[in-house]
Design an enzyme around this catalytic site. Sequence first.
Site, PDB file in Angstrom:
ATOM      1  N   HIS A 373       0.802  -1.243   0.000  1.00  0.00           N
ATOM      2  CA  HIS A 373       0.000   0.000   0.000  1.00  0.00           C
ATOM      3  C   HIS A 373       0.823   1.274   0.000  1.00  0.00           C
ATOM      4  CE1 HIS A 373      -3.986  -1.836   0.882  1.00  0.00           C
ATOM      5  NE2 HIS A 373      -3.232  -2.765   1.440  1.00  0.00           N
ATOM      6  N   LYS A 564      -8.458  13.693   4.812  1.00  0.00           N
ATOM      7  CA  LYS A 564      -7.575  12.524   4.792  1.00  0.00           C
ATOM      8  C   LYS A 564      -6.547  12.740   5.892  1.00  0.00           C
ATOM      9  CE  LYS A 564      -6.582  13.633   0.488  1.00  0.00           C
ATOM     10  NZ  LYS A 564      -6.495  12.566  -0.470  1.00  0.00           N
ATOM     11  N   ARG A 565      -5.749  11.706   6.194  1.00  0.00           N
ATOM     12  CA  ARG A 565      -4.709  11.900   7.196  1.00  0.00           C
ATOM     13  C   ARG A 565      -3.850  13.109   6.814  1.00  0.00           C
ATOM     14  NH1 ARG A 565      -0.852   8.629   7.399  1.00  0.00           N
ATOM     15  NH2 ARG A 565      -1.231   7.486   5.483  1.00  0.00           N
ATOM     16  N   LYS A 570       0.671  14.467   1.306  1.00  0.00           N
ATOM     17  CA  LYS A 570      -0.706  14.721   0.873  1.00  0.00           C
ATOM     18  C   LYS A 570      -0.931  16.222   0.630  1.00  0.00           C
ATOM     19  CE  LYS A 570      -2.394  10.565   3.319  1.00  0.00           C
ATOM     20  NZ  LYS A 570      -3.074   9.614   2.419  1.00  0.00           N
ATOM     21  N   THR A 672      -8.612   6.572  -1.804  1.00  0.00           N
ATOM     22  CA  THR A 672      -9.970   6.032  -1.927  1.00  0.00           C
ATOM     23  C   THR A 672     -10.978   7.149  -1.638  1.00  0.00           C
ATOM     24  OG1 THR A 672      -9.648   5.197   0.318  1.00  0.00           O
ATOM     25  CG2 THR A 672      -9.541   3.586  -1.457  1.00  0.00           C
ATOM     26  N   LYS A 676     -14.696   8.314  -3.280  1.00  0.00           N
ATOM     27  CA  LYS A 676     -15.934   8.589  -2.532  1.00  0.00           C
ATOM     28  C   LYS A 676     -16.472   9.990  -2.852  1.00  0.00           C
ATOM     29  CE  LYS A 676     -13.976   5.592   0.942  1.00  0.00           C
ATOM     30  NZ  LYS A 676     -13.050   5.614   2.081  1.00  0.00           N
TER      31      LYS A 676
END
Length: 838
Positions: A373, A564-565, A570, A672, A676
């Site tokens: 992952h 998100k985290r 990110k 992911t 969504k």
Amino acid sequence: MQSNSVTLMGQVCSEDTRTGVLVETLKRSFLNNLFYVQGKFPGIATQNDYYMALAYMVRDRLLHRWIGTAATYTKQQTRTVAYLSAEFLMGPQLGNNLINLGIYDQVNQAMSELGFNLEDLLEQEEEPGLGNGGLGRLAACYLDSMATLGLASIGYGIRYEFGIFDQDIRDGWQVERTDKWLRYGNPWEVERPEWSVEVKLGGHTEHYVDQTGRGRVNWIPYEVVQGIPFDTPILGYRTNTANTLRLWTAQASESFDFDAFNSGDYLGAVYEKMASENVSKVLYPNDDVSQGKRLRLTQQIFFVSCSLQDMFRIMKAQEIPLHQFADKFAIQLNDTHPAIAVAELMRLLIDEHSMDWDEAWGITQRTLSYTNHTLLPEALERWPIDLFGNLLPRHLEIIYEINHRFLDEVRIKFPDDEDRISRLSLIDESGERYVRMAHLACVGSHAINGVAELHTQLLKQDVLRDFAEMYPHKFSNKTNGVTPRRFIALSNPPLTQLITDKIGDRWLTQLEDLRQLEPYAEDLEFQHQWQSIKRATKASLAAYIYKQNGISVNPDSMFGIQAKRIHEYKRQHLNVLYIITLYNRLKANPDLDITPRTFLFGGKAAPGYFMAKLMIKLINSVGEVVNRDPEVRDRLKVVFLKDYNVKLAQRVYPAADLSEQISTAGKEASGTGNMKFALNGALTIGTLDGANIEIREEVGAENFFLFGLTAQEVYDLRGQGYCPRDYYDSNPELKLALDRINSGFFSHGDTDLFKPLTDSLIYHDPFFLLADYQSYIEAQERVSQLYQDQSAWTRMAILNVARMGKFSSDRSIQDYCDEIWHVDPVKIELSNNLEEFF
Ligand code: GFP
């Protein structure tokens, strides 16, 4: 249609209160549970008692299906997927189970006739936060899909007493609080003490030769921990298949504290008992330097050994000979956390079941497969040899033997290539010696996959390149997916209804059907309905924000959400740089005509990750200034939603106009959340990273806001010697944004507070924010412009949803089935004849 009668000991009764679905039956069943399980009556019952009574009512209906499922699997000796994962981020169970059972409306009516509001009771549920983020949530989506597709599966993991911490925000900083999710009990689980197993730890091994002349090993552990399984039924959508999530709790084993008790060392024994129980106490947060943490390795061997022993028990109960293990079970390793399964399965087969090495190795490889992952090198697990050997002396011996045989194989395929040998070895010997868990997983599995096309390609080119050259046939891609049941049907009922009115309801299990929406993209009336749903979900999120944060946001402004985290790769701080840029423009020109925007953030930072925590503080600090500045005149708002979890995610996805998927290309394995958001009609602004690439391919480049360097360009730029300072010096808006932060403008004059962040950007910028800044700003301008034309925007949003069919977790699971697991669906008949089971 399901029958409303039940046969009990030869008598046909009218609908059974334990399983029936008529409104009257549901009411009766709810009251039975309130009285006889909770032991409460309306005068003294709390809101939680009502929630529990309702949950037990639903659980009865799940167990009915679960028993039918288990009985069928047992009878048919069904081939079963065992999904081993250190994380399962299940989210609240009640609403999802109502949807999957197909009794949402009946229960709603039953509750309202009893004077309750179903929404309030749903809100009462405390979710089990047994995961950090994407990885754990993916495991949960996969369980849903496996049950929906009728595939026999068991999710195996740890029942952490404390899941991911609850996040509070104080003075703009993240504060962690323990997550006491089990405080009021968990109505969904069933304890199975009779299936407990023991796990050995520490100690030493003794080698000897038995009477047959065979070399044997006896492992004398230092301690033994007991694993108790707790089962949660996982019901598929509108099927009778109810699979199992089996989570292990650690308890002290009697066989080990017995001596201490006898010798009078009562306190010592109790202390040891507590130490054993620590094993399943707490979930490790991501991105903490997990290397060298003995407890984490203990957790891994604990749940892996418990789960494998449980599979052996099932084999025995079904009278299947052990040499058929690989026919009975397909075991998926969710990342390297369960990779110790390679050595543990070998140990169980060889030491405890006297199998010879070659046969055991054949079974191990045929049974196991591994999903990677992450490409982040620091996230690849490795354990110092000393620590490893101290905790798992027998496993280390087995790993040495696997390595020895494996490297012989390598030497045959690549003669005279010692560099390759040291790169491939299961033991890292470049400095301090480590066991490399990803290598162990690769050698011990027959299949290895990445989670999006680009990720798999980069795995093969980079992180696992030597393995890809050694075993090219093992590698494949399995792009992630998400369950449309939880993330549309449950979280966005109005959109679900609108879509169903147009194309029927098959899309919830055949997501490709959404294509049939395409013709409506131009339909003004449909667009109008679409817009009013979006407006309503935004208004409801706005109300939530007002309640939580005391900030009033305008539902007519564009909601851009990054949830998100929190992590530098990110790049939440790239988003912040854009906010500051817009703010600077407004300050310079207060009458500037801009698209009003609300910037929303949600996510947790690992408690030990300083930069991520500073990013949260920056978001809040910028928000504090921008939200209050009268010159902004409410055209910009910045909100940090605290304690982002599955429950909150379900509120957030439906309310997004714009989905921020802005990681540095090559860093986000898949994502992911991107799926969504898009499924709920948000448009994406994103880089060519992870599954963004495939989303863009599906929805069409013209319906996606692309920006930034490609993974290759990032790689090349790094190679040429990237100098972020050049971007800072040459781009006035970028410079102004960074200078504003540095000047103390957002930190009450404190010029040091954000320096670690801005220095890192200007002088190192490992995630290429400055290189991508200009391109991001320009993409945001295109976003703002398009938003002015609501019809064009809505058309694009409809096309996005219509083309998201690929990203159902049903499709992902079907891919795993076809190419890795080779497991077939089993039809489960729901029987009301309870005698059948005798
Ligand atoms: C990790 C990766 C993501 C990926 C998920 C599921 O998620 O890119 O989508 O696993 O495969 F980073 P996080 O645990 O980091 O959220």
